[in-house]
Design an enzyme around this catalytic site. Structure first.
Site, PDB file in Angstrom:
ATOM      1  N   SER A 107       0.621  -1.097  -0.025  1.00  0.00           N
ATOM      2  CA  SER A 107      -0.161  -0.333   0.191  1.00  0.00           C
ATOM      3  C   SER A 107       0.893   1.366   0.400  1.00  0.00           C
ATOM      4  CB  SER A 107      -1.141   0.177   0.766  1.00  0.00           C
ATOM      5  OG  SER A 107      -2.498   0.961   1.119  1.00  0.00           O
ATOM      6  N   ASP A 157      -9.895  -4.286  -4.348  1.00  0.00           N
ATOM      7  CA  ASP A 157      -9.399  -2.546  -3.951  1.00  0.00           C
ATOM      8  C   ASP A 157     -10.606  -2.096  -3.393  1.00  0.00           C
ATOM      9  OD1 ASP A 157      -7.861  -1.336  -2.296  1.00  0.00           O
ATOM     10  OD2 ASP A 157      -6.239  -2.529  -2.676  1.00  0.00           O
ATOM     11  N   HIS A 188      -8.473  -5.090  -0.238  1.00  0.00           N
ATOM     12  CA  HIS A 188      -6.765  -4.499  -0.757  1.00  0.00           C
ATOM     13  C   HIS A 188      -5.613  -5.010   0.579  1.00  0.00           C
ATOM     14  CE1 HIS A 188      -4.380  -0.768  -0.803  1.00  0.00           C
ATOM     15  NE2 HIS A 188      -3.931  -0.830   1.110  1.00  0.00           N
TER      16      HIS A 188
END
Ligand code: MLT
Length: 204
Positions: A107, A157, A188
């Protein structure tokens, strides 16, 4: 802009003899230097692990660079923080006697790893980018010939739009990197499929 130093809180776990490059572990927003250690040990058994904590705080949440809103980045800060992290990597290489590491970022950590590839490619031997997006609206031109990159995205996501991850894959490919982009049927968060694919790719 604030002055930045190369002093990162970090963990270094030496490798245990396996002749594989160390991993540079880069956590997501709100994580810290301990978050990805178990994942790193799982996907690269025996590799040295270098894991810094992001130096930007969003509320109480560490990150690697500032954002103006979700998915909208402060690119001036991103550029400064990318160089700061690259300088830290070079310092850590000298201090611990390491070759260039392979980044493994999740991320926000994947996004700064992508920025390292674009701005300071010599600091990384390659990268595994988990739930990454393009860190720059217009990615800078760079030369990544021979650099291998694995991008793992989640089809479900809610944070990273699929076309944005594809744009990053395109930019890296156009710069000459050898990019494998897989889209997993997940969100995610990281899944067992991420661990299996990352491990296989790092072994190959
Ligand atoms: C970022 O800010 O880097 C991305 O939005 C991912 C995240 O939420 O950390």
């Amino acid at each position: 802009m604030d002055a930045v130093t190369t002093d990162f809180i970090h963990v270094f776990e030496p490798g245990t003899g396996a002749s594989r490059p160390p991993l540079l572990l880069l956590h997501g927003t709100g994580g810290d230097e301990r978050d990805l250690l178990p994942f790193g040990r799982m996907v690269a058994p025996g590799a040295g692990l270098l894991s810094p904590r992001g130096r930007v705080l969003e509320g109480a949440m560490p990150r690697f660079f500032r954002r103006l809103a979700e998915g909208v980045f402060d690119e001036a800060d991103l550029i400064a923080r990318t160089h700061e992290l690259a300088d830290f990597i070079e310092q850590a290489q000298r201090r611990y006697g390491l070759p260039a590491p392979v980044a493994l970022g999740f991320s926000n950590g994947a996004n700064i790893a992508a920025s390292l590839l674009l701005l300071r490619p010599e600091t990384l031997a390659g990268a595994v980018l988990l739930r990454a997006m393009s860190p720059f609206a217009t990615p800078p031109e760079t030369r990544l010939a021979g650099k291998k990159v694995l991008i793992l995205s989640g089809a479900l996501d809610p944070i990273i739009p699929a076309e944005n991850a594809a744009r990053l894959a395109d930019a890296l490919t156009r710069s000459g990197a050898s990019v494998e982009h897989r889209i997993l049927p997940t969100g995610h968060g990281l899944s067992q499929a991420d661990a299996n694919l990352a491990r296989g790719w790092l072994e190959a």
